[in-house]
Scaffold this motif. Structure first.
Motif, PDB file in Angstrom:
ATOM      1  N   HIS A  61       0.825  -1.212   0.000  1.00 11.52           N
ATOM      2  CA  HIS A  61       0.000   0.000   0.000  1.00 11.52           C
ATOM      3  C   HIS A  61       0.860   1.263   0.000  1.00 11.52           C
ATOM      4  N   PRO A  63      -6.946   0.721   2.974  1.00 13.70           N
ATOM      5  CA  PRO A  63      -8.391   0.454   2.978  1.00 13.70           C
ATOM      6  C   PRO A  63      -8.800  -0.413   4.177  1.00 13.70           C
ATOM      7  N   PRO A  64      -9.994  -0.159   4.722  1.00 16.97           N
ATOM      8  CA  PRO A  64     -10.444  -0.896   5.908  1.00 16.97           C
ATOM      9  C   PRO A  64     -10.394  -2.412   5.758  1.00 16.97           C
ATOM     10  N   GLU A  65     -10.712  -2.931   4.570  1.00 15.65           N
ATOM     11  CA  GLU A  65     -10.699  -4.386   4.401  1.00 15.65           C
ATOM     12  C   GLU A  65      -9.275  -4.942   4.496  1.00 15.65           C
ATOM     13  N   LYS A  66      -8.280  -4.174   4.057  1.00 18.08           N
ATOM     14  CA  LYS A  66      -6.885  -4.615   4.172  1.00 18.08           C
ATOM     15  C   LYS A  66      -6.412  -4.518   5.622  1.00 18.08           C
ATOM     16  N   GLN A 122      -8.317  -4.898   8.160  1.00 14.23           N
ATOM     17  CA  GLN A 122      -8.972  -6.029   8.807  1.00 14.23           C
ATOM     18  C   GLN A 122      -8.180  -7.315   8.547  1.00 14.23           C
ATOM     19  N   GLN A 123      -7.713  -7.475   7.310  1.00 14.18           N
ATOM     20  CA  GLN A 123      -6.900  -8.641   6.942  1.00 14.18           C
ATOM     21  C   GLN A 123      -5.592  -8.639   7.740  1.00 14.18           C
TER      22      GLN A 123
END
Length: 83
Positions: free
Chosen positions: A11, A42-45, A47-48
């Motif tokens: 990122h 990003p929030p999904e990354k 979270q991952q």
């Protein structure tokens, strides 16, 4: 390469910012959370990334050692948070 560092680099987080993040993690984990919020991941990354750390907490130690920081400070900060 440590998977945490790999995700950050994916990122476009600079080496200096990665170093700053882990230095903050060793000194003051709450401050590290603020830095993470400024990275633009990003929030999904995120979270991952958090799931990865939760499943394998040793990754933090590996990343800290890979960056040449003092892991004993991480342990001291963790102990302070648990009080």
């Amino acid at each position: 390469m440590n998977p945490i560092i790999a995700i950050l680099k994916e990122h476009n987080v600079t080496d200096a910012k990665i170093q700053e993040l882990f230095q903050a993690l060793t000194d003051n984990p709450l401050m590290a959370m603020g830095i993470i919020g400024q990275l633009g991941i990003p929030p999904e990354k995120l979270q991952q990334l958090m799931a990865l750390v939760m499943q394998n907490p040793a990754l933090i130690k590996e990343a800290v050692l890979e960056l040449g920081l003092d892991f004993a400070k991480v342990e001291a900060a963790k102990a302070q948070l648990q009080k």
